[in-house]
Write a protein that holds these residues in place. Structure first.
Motif, mmCIF file in Angstrom:
data_model
loop_
_atom_site.group_PDB
_atom_site.id
_atom_site.type_symbol
_atom_site.label_atom_id
_atom_site.label_comp_id
_atom_site.label_asym_id
_atom_site.label_seq_id
_atom_site.Cartn_x
_atom_site.Cartn_y
_atom_site.Cartn_z
ATOM 1 N N GLN A 94 0.671 -0.626 -0.252
ATOM 2 C CA GLN A 94 -0.101 0.167 0.408
ATOM 3 C C GLN A 94 1.011 1.132 -0.111
ATOM 4 N N TYR A 95 1.891 1.462 1.320
ATOM 5 C CA TYR A 95 2.631 2.670 1.136
ATOM 6 C C TYR A 95 3.575 2.825 -0.221
ATOM 7 N N LEU A 96 3.986 0.957 -0.968
ATOM 8 C CA LEU A 96 4.720 1.224 -2.400
ATOM 9 C C LEU A 96 3.779 2.630 -3.566
ATOM 10 N N ALA A 97 2.590 1.739 -3.285
ATOM 11 C CA ALA A 97 1.915 2.704 -4.075
ATOM 12 C C ALA A 97 1.323 3.728 -3.984
ATOM 13 N N ASN A 98 1.290 3.793 -3.030
ATOM 14 C CA ASN A 98 1.222 5.553 -2.728
ATOM 15 C C ASN A 98 2.485 6.498 -3.209
ATOM 16 N N ALA A 99 3.960 5.532 -3.076
ATOM 17 C CA ALA A 99 4.918 6.339 -3.228
ATOM 18 C C ALA A 99 5.148 6.407 -4.358
ATOM 19 N N LEU A 100 4.670 5.428 -5.491
ATOM 20 C CA LEU A 100 4.641 5.442 -7.029
ATOM 21 C C LEU A 100 3.330 6.137 -7.351
ATOM 22 N N ILE A 101 2.846 6.439 -7.134
ATOM 23 C CA ILE A 101 1.358 7.773 -7.654
ATOM 24 C C ILE A 101 2.029 9.143 -7.069
ATOM 25 N N ASN A 102 2.286 9.383 -5.422
ATOM 26 C CA ASN A 102 2.504 10.743 -5.305
ATOM 27 C C ASN A 102 4.215 11.075 -6.231
ATOM 28 N N ASN A 103 4.989 9.752 -7.072
ATOM 29 C CA ASN A 103 5.941 10.129 -6.979
ATOM 30 C C ASN A 103 6.085 10.733 -8.624
ATOM 31 N N GLY A 104 4.823 10.853 -9.480
ATOM 32 C CA GLY A 104 4.236 10.845 -10.523
ATOM 33 C C GLY A 104 4.995 9.615 -11.361
ATOM 34 N N VAL A 105 4.857 7.988 -11.112
ATOM 35 C CA VAL A 105 5.481 7.624 -11.977
ATOM 36 C C VAL A 105 4.045 7.042 -12.974
ATOM 37 N N PRO A 106 3.686 7.235 -13.957
ATOM 38 C CA PRO A 106 2.877 6.930 -15.526
ATOM 39 C C PRO A 106 2.862 5.211 -15.247
ATOM 40 N N PRO A 107 1.041 4.336 -14.732
ATOM 41 C CA PRO A 107 1.408 3.393 -14.917
ATOM 42 C C PRO A 107 1.255 2.650 -15.928
ATOM 43 N N GLY A 108 1.323 3.094 -16.770
ATOM 44 C CA GLY A 108 1.071 2.760 -18.542
ATOM 45 C C GLY A 108 2.341 2.329 -18.894
ATOM 46 N N SER A 109 3.876 2.363 -18.141
ATOM 47 C CA SER A 109 5.255 1.921 -18.162
ATOM 48 C C SER A 109 5.747 2.064 -17.322
ATOM 49 N N LEU A 110 4.758 1.170 -16.019
ATOM 50 C CA LEU A 110 5.702 0.311 -14.598
ATOM 51 C C LEU A 110 5.794 -1.123 -14.958
ATOM 52 N N HIS A 111 7.017 -1.472 -14.931
ATOM 53 C CA HIS A 111 7.067 -2.572 -14.688
ATOM 54 C C HIS A 111 7.067 -3.043 -12.947
ATOM 55 N N LEU A 112 6.991 -3.776 -12.369
ATOM 56 C CA LEU A 112 6.706 -4.045 -10.345
ATOM 57 C C LEU A 112 7.677 -5.595 -10.947
ATOM 58 N N VAL A 113 9.002 -5.625 -9.817
ATOM 59 C CA VAL A 113 9.172 -6.879 -10.171
ATOM 60 C C VAL A 113 9.659 -7.270 -8.493
ATOM 61 N N GLY A 114 9.088 -8.723 -8.041
ATOM 62 C CA GLY A 114 9.227 -8.842 -6.848
ATOM 63 C C GLY A 114 9.741 -9.782 -6.725
ATOM 64 N N PHE A 115 10.596 -10.633 -5.202
ATOM 65 C CA PHE A 115 11.151 -11.732 -5.272
ATOM 66 C C PHE A 115 10.212 -12.425 -4.499
ATOM 67 N N ASN A 116 10.591 -13.166 -3.833
ATOM 68 C CA ASN A 116 9.385 -14.227 -2.942
ATOM 69 C C ASN A 116 8.281 -13.753 -2.351
ATOM 70 N N LEU A 117 8.325 -12.918 -1.435
ATOM 71 C CA LEU A 117 7.564 -12.535 -0.672
ATOM 72 C C LEU A 117 6.866 -10.988 -1.723
ATOM 73 N N GLY A 118 8.006 -10.576 -2.075
ATOM 74 C CA GLY A 118 7.821 -9.269 -2.940
ATOM 75 C C GLY A 118 7.289 -9.415 -3.882
ATOM 76 N N ALA A 119 7.456 -10.360 -4.767
ATOM 77 C CA ALA A 119 6.698 -10.788 -5.330
ATOM 78 C C ALA A 119 5.049 -10.209 -5.816
ATOM 79 N N HIS A 120 4.804 -10.958 -4.024
ATOM 80 C CA HIS A 120 2.966 -10.186 -3.721
ATOM 81 C C HIS A 120 3.437 -9.146 -3.487
ATOM 82 N N ILE A 121 4.184 -8.135 -2.780
ATOM 83 C CA ILE A 121 4.402 -7.487 -2.529
ATOM 84 C C ILE A 121 3.694 -5.795 -4.381
ATOM 85 N N ALA A 122 5.019 -6.792 -5.145
ATOM 86 C CA ALA A 122 4.827 -5.630 -6.446
ATOM 87 C C ALA A 122 3.196 -6.242 -6.785
#
Length: 285
Positions: A117-145
């Motif tokens: 949730q905080y990651l989503a907020n940070a990306l939104i607040n920092n102006g990262v366009p979702p249409g060119s966004l690639h979230l990569v996570g390993f282990n539990l990080g996969a579910h966070i992504a």
């Protein structure tokens, strides 16, 4: 204009998917985010914004999320970040949620929703366009992504690298294209990964249970991010589509091919979405 993802909305969204909610909804406030591109190296991003002026426009942004026991300085982040920056014009944002990731697996698992949730907020607040966004996570990080992609909406791609056990899971609906690489899904007590199909395309290197050149589950598990790193510049992992899991297990997949890994934001998988590729035992495999 986007607004931050509220705790109430995050809880409602997860409940809608039938998933339990961790008790502490503020774990994610301790996460840190570092931006890398051809102009800057490790610039901290603020959780609440304002929009990051160092973020390069009109290039993809890749977010790397470590797993249990990791930090932003672990090999996953260092190696994948290097491969991305040396081969493409991209922004790379590295997430550090090591305060909770360093705790027991149960405690780290309980922090997944809040960190996402905080990651989503940070990306939104920092102006990262979702249409060119690639979230990569390993282990539990996969579910966070995956959950971060779900909360943001309209994300181009999520890649789960050997997702581990969690009541809150990466889902096929988390991005326009969701890819999963399974490397340690043996189903034994020692295995770290899960073998269930989660994305549009699920890749099972060498069958997805054990990896050549590995003598333990940690090695099998880590191969997921090593394969991903190798795929960016050094290696094309051409995987064959399988009609069924049984074909995957028996290594008899002969249908259409798809490259595993890479930073391509969009791919068109076969109907089953099940893929097998056989690899070597040393980098780049």
């Amino acid at each position: 204009m986007w607004k931050g993802v509220s705790v109430v909305f995050a809880i409602a969204l997860v409940l809608a998917n039938g998933e339990p909610v961790p008790r502490n909804q503020k774990n994610g406030e301790f996460s840190r985010y570092y931006l890398y591109n051809s102009n800057v190296t490790g610039v901290p991003l603020l959780q609440a914004g304002p929009a990051a002026t160092d973020l390069k426009e009109d290039v993809p942004t890749v977010v790397l999320v470590h797993g249990h026991g990791g930090s932003y300085l672990t090999s996953l982040n260092l190696d994948v970040r290097r491969e991305l920056l040396e081969s493409e014009d991209v922004n790379v944002i590295v997430v550090d949620w090591s305060i909770f990731a360093s705790m027991t697996y149960a405690q780290a698992q309980a922090a997944v929703l809040s960190v996402a949730q905080y990651l989503a907020n940070a990306l939104i607040n920092n102006g990262v366009p979702p249409g060119s966004l690639h979230l990569v996570g390993f282990n539990l990080g996969a579910h966070i992504a995956g959950i971060a992609g779900r909360l943001i909406g309209g994300v181009a791609r999520v890649t789960g690298l050997d997702p581990s056990q969690s009541p809150i899971k990466l889902s096929i609906t988390d991005a326009a294209y969701v890819e999963v690489i399974h490397t340690d899904a043996s189903g034994t007590v020692q295995s770290n990964g899960i073998g269930e199909k989660l994305g549009h395309a699920d890749f099972y290197p060498n069958g997805g249970r054990t990896q050549p050149g590995c003598a333990n589950n940690e090695c099998h598990h880590n191969r997921a991010w090593l394969y991903f790193a190798a795929s960016i510049r050094d290696k094309t992992f051409t995987a064959n589509c399988c009609n069924t899991i049984s074909e995957k297990d028996s290594n008899t997949c002969r249908l259409s091919t798809l490259p595993m890994g890479t930073n391509r934001l969009s791919k068109t998988p076969c109907l089953s979405g099940i893929y097998r590729v056989n690899t070597g035992n040393t980098y780049p495999f």
